[in-house]
Design a protein around this motif. Sequence first.
Motif, short mmCIF file in Angstrom:
data_model
loop_
_atom_site.label_atom_id
_atom_site.label_comp_id
_atom_site.label_asym_id
_atom_site.label_seq_id
_atom_site.Cartn_x
_atom_site.Cartn_y
_atom_site.Cartn_z
N TRP A 152 0.81 -1.22 0.00
CA TRP A 152 0.00 0.00 0.00
C TRP A 152 0.84 1.27 0.00
CZ3 TRP A 152 -3.16 -2.59 4.37
CH2 TRP A 152 -4.21 -3.34 3.80
N SER A 153 2.01 1.22 0.58
CA SER A 153 2.75 2.46 0.81
C SER A 153 4.22 2.18 1.10
CB SER A 153 2.12 3.20 2.00
OG SER A 153 2.90 4.29 2.41
N ASN A 154 5.05 3.22 0.94
CA ASN A 154 6.46 3.08 1.31
C ASN A 154 6.79 3.86 2.58
OD1 ASN A 154 6.52 5.74 0.39
ND2 ASN A 154 8.51 5.53 -0.59
N VAL A 155 5.76 4.16 3.42
CA VAL A 155 6.03 4.85 4.67
C VAL A 155 6.97 4.01 5.52
CG1 VAL A 155 3.81 6.06 4.67
CG2 VAL A 155 4.02 3.88 5.86
N PRO A 156 7.80 4.64 6.33
CA PRO A 156 8.75 3.89 7.15
C PRO A 156 8.05 2.92 8.10
CG PRO A 156 9.32 6.21 7.12
CD PRO A 156 7.98 6.10 6.49
N ILE A 157 8.60 1.71 8.21
CA ILE A 157 8.12 0.71 9.15
C ILE A 157 9.27 0.36 10.08
CG2 ILE A 157 7.21 -1.63 9.46
CD1 ILE A 157 6.03 -1.43 6.64
N ASP A 204 14.33 -7.63 4.95
CA ASP A 204 14.21 -8.08 3.55
C ASP A 204 12.79 -7.93 3.03
OD1 ASP A 204 16.87 -8.68 3.22
OD2 ASP A 204 16.65 -10.84 3.57
N LEU A 205 11.81 -8.06 3.92
CA LEU A 205 10.41 -7.94 3.52
C LEU A 205 9.96 -6.50 3.36
CD1 LEU A 205 8.73 -10.78 5.64
CD2 LEU A 205 8.90 -10.68 3.14
N GLY A 206 10.80 -5.55 3.79
CA GLY A 206 10.46 -4.15 3.57
C GLY A 206 10.48 -3.25 4.79
N ALA A 207 10.79 -3.80 5.98
CA ALA A 207 10.91 -2.94 7.15
C ALA A 207 12.13 -2.03 6.99
CB ALA A 207 11.04 -3.77 8.42
N ASP A 208 12.07 -0.85 7.60
CA ASP A 208 13.16 0.11 7.46
C ASP A 208 14.14 0.07 8.62
OD1 ASP A 208 12.29 2.08 5.08
OD2 ASP A 208 10.51 1.48 6.19
N ASP A 209 13.68 -0.40 9.78
CA ASP A 209 14.54 -0.42 10.96
C ASP A 209 14.01 -1.46 11.93
OD1 ASP A 209 16.56 0.21 12.72
OD2 ASP A 209 15.93 2.29 13.05
N TYR A 210 14.84 -1.84 12.92
CA TYR A 210 14.48 -2.90 13.86
C TYR A 210 15.07 -2.54 15.21
CZ TYR A 210 13.41 -7.81 15.09
OH TYR A 210 12.87 -8.96 15.64
#
Length: 236
Positions: free
Chosen positions: A74-79, A96-102
């Motif tokens: 749906w979006s590229n907002v930071p996750i 790898d699935l698209g999260a930006d930080d952990y």
Amino acid sequence: MSANTNCILLVEDEKGIRNFILRSLESSGYQVVAAENGREAKEMFLAKCPDLVLLDLGLPDIDGVQLIPILRDWSNVPIIIVSARDQEAEKVRALDLGADDYITKPFGISELMARVRTALRHRGVSAASQPEEDEVFHIKDLVIDMGKHQVMKAGEEIHFTGTEFKSLALLAKHAGKVLTYDFILNQIWGPHAKSDNQILRVNMANIRRKLKENPAEPRYILTELGIGYRMLEDAE
């Protein structure tokens, strides 16, 4: 609260942690909506169009990892993942699935806030698509000030989330021109935005509601059915 307040979706099933993070974010000036499971997270994501997502992985109805590609469609907002899982393989999978930080629990609130600020600064919106920082747009009785991140209507300030403000500014920059759904989605949410336009329609509905605009007699934003949206010019 300033006009450029970002909206954050917090997805956390543990009530104590959820309330602690929520209060910390709100005290820093952020707007926060909270969900305690995957179903609520998806509903709130579409309804609120957040500027950033804080996502726990251990949810009661779905593994949080499974939510990442859904939100990313749906979006590229930071996750930012906030999880007790500290195995390297879990972190790699989420990223790898698209999260930006952990960030791993337990964590310091100052560290979390720093991660949030960094993610919002680096949000993946093309700089070329954004109006100049010192531009001021005048549309009828609307004044959109990019430098101040401020919107005034008939002399009164209206508060928008970061995504709403960027959408309004994009339309104002191209006032009089039809912007297609895909163009707006790509400029605001990035090339991975889902093409069913639902998140865009909700975002535009929120903007119109705050402008107190009657869609049947638009003064600012015209819907070009099946094509996109157009900001009306002063002369219209």
